[in-house]
Motif scaffolding. Structure first.
Motif, PDB file in Angstrom:
ATOM      1  N   MET A   1      39.801  45.574  43.561  1.00 12.94           N
ATOM      2  CA  MET A   1      39.978  45.082  41.884  1.00 12.94           C
ATOM      3  C   MET A   1      39.593  43.464  42.506  1.00 12.94           C
ATOM      4  N   SER A   2      39.241  42.358  41.668  1.00 15.34           N
ATOM      5  CA  SER A   2      38.544  41.177  41.682  1.00 15.34           C
ATOM      6  C   SER A   2      39.879  40.344  41.433  1.00 15.34           C
ATOM      7  N   ASP A   3      39.872  39.246  41.917  1.00 17.60           N
ATOM      8  CA  ASP A   3      40.677  38.256  41.775  1.00 17.60           C
ATOM      9  C   ASP A   3      40.821  37.201  40.612  1.00 17.60           C
ATOM     10  N   ALA A   4      39.410  37.841  40.063  1.00 19.31           N
ATOM     11  CA  ALA A   4      38.420  36.653  39.190  1.00 19.31           C
ATOM     12  C   ALA A   4      39.055  35.953  38.032  1.00 19.31           C
ATOM     13  N   ASN A   5      40.011  36.901  37.354  1.00 19.11           N
ATOM     14  CA  ASN A   5      40.453  35.949  36.821  1.00 19.11           C
ATOM     15  C   ASN A   5      42.597  35.141  37.256  1.00 19.11           C
ATOM     16  N   ASP A   6      42.338  35.277  38.615  1.00 18.24           N
ATOM     17  CA  ASP A   6      43.518  34.655  39.299  1.00 18.24           C
ATOM     18  C   ASP A   6      43.557  33.312  39.194  1.00 18.24           C
ATOM     19  N   SER A   7      42.788  32.401  39.034  1.00 17.49           N
ATOM     20  CA  SER A   7      42.483  30.843  38.972  1.00 17.49           C
ATOM     21  C   SER A   7      43.389  30.441  37.964  1.00 17.49           C
ATOM     22  N   SER A   8      43.047  31.153  37.131  1.00 20.06           N
ATOM     23  CA  SER A   8      42.732  31.130  35.514  1.00 20.06           C
ATOM     24  C   SER A   8      43.301  31.084  35.012  1.00 20.06           C
ATOM     25  N   TYR A  44      36.822  38.732  32.762  1.00 21.45           N
ATOM     26  CA  TYR A  44      37.402  38.774  31.316  1.00 21.45           C
ATOM     27  C   TYR A  44      38.602  39.634  31.377  1.00 21.45           C
ATOM     28  N   THR A  45      39.049  39.231  30.746  1.00 22.40           N
ATOM     29  CA  THR A  45      41.004  39.504  30.573  1.00 22.40           C
ATOM     30  C   THR A  45      41.189  40.395  28.779  1.00 22.40           C
ATOM     31  N   HIS A  46      40.746  40.232  28.045  1.00 19.29           N
ATOM     32  CA  HIS A  46      40.715  40.790  27.081  1.00 19.29           C
ATOM     33  C   HIS A  46      39.399  41.434  26.224  1.00 19.29           C
ATOM     34  N   SER A  69      43.165  43.641  28.416  1.00 21.40           N
ATOM     35  CA  SER A  69      43.930  43.905  27.322  1.00 21.40           C
ATOM     36  C   SER A  69      43.414  44.912  27.039  1.00 21.40           C
ATOM     37  N   VAL A  70      43.250  45.565  25.467  1.00 21.48           N
ATOM     38  CA  VAL A  70      42.310  46.485  24.904  1.00 21.48           C
ATOM     39  C   VAL A  70      42.738  47.389  23.793  1.00 21.48           C
TER      40      VAL A  70
END
Length: 178
Positions: A1-8, A44-46, A69-70
């Motif tokens: 899994m990517s760390d795409a949203n760890d920095s934000s 994307y987070t949601h 989150s869905v």
């Protein structure tokens, strides 16, 4: 899994809309593990799904353990606020949803409903995709479209100026002396 949203800590919402119809194949497609993982890898987070009159109920998730989150709902009196707050819109091919999203300059994936007879909506979606205003997919190609999409490649849609046509009609009908 990517760390795409760890920095934000910012919330990046994907809003899915089927309008007032039933488009279970779109809802099922976006509810697959593969599509949700591809969206998460894109940062994307949601995921918020407006499912209309469909009978398929997507799986809700609070987004723990490095996942989206869905949430979902059937109808709203207006989807304008959902569109405004979205980072990405995935929509059926209805012209109202398409042009409202393009006007807001939101990245858009239009999913064509192959079950509709005489599907003129697909012609609109395919033409706008050809002009790089949006991405066009089918329920069975949504994963590939999400995985390959680069929203920076999209070209902002510039609506036409209807004023000359309106003036011509006004002159023709005698409403003005111009």
């Amino acid at each position: 899994m990517s760390d795409a949203n760890d920095s934000s800590d910012s919330k990046k919402v994907v809003f899915v809309t089927v309008g007032t119809t039933s488009f279970d194949s779109l809802v099922k497609s976006v509810d697959t593990r593969e599509v949700k993982e591809a969206l998460f890898k894109k940062g994307y987070t949601h995921l918020l799904i407006q499912m209309g009159r469909g009978s398929y109920i997507p799986t809700k998730s609070a987004g723990e353990d490095g996942s989206l989150s869905v949430d979902h709902f059937t109808f709203s009196s207006s989807i304008a606020e959902f569109l405004k707050s979205a980072s990405l819109v995935i929509s059926h091919a209805g012209s109202g949803s398409i042009f409202e999203t393009l006007k807001l300059r939101k990245p858009l994936i239009v999913v064509v409903n192959e079950d509709l007879m005489d599907n003129h909506q697909s012609e609109l979606a395919e033409e706008l995709a050809e002009r790089n205003h949006l991405f066009c997919a089918h329920p069975n190609t949504l994963y590939e479209t999400v995985s390959a999409m680069d929203s920076d490649s999209l070209v902002a849609y510039q609506p036409g100026n209807a004023t000359p046509v309106a003036k011509f009609i006004d002159r023709f009908l005698g409403f003005t002396d111009e």
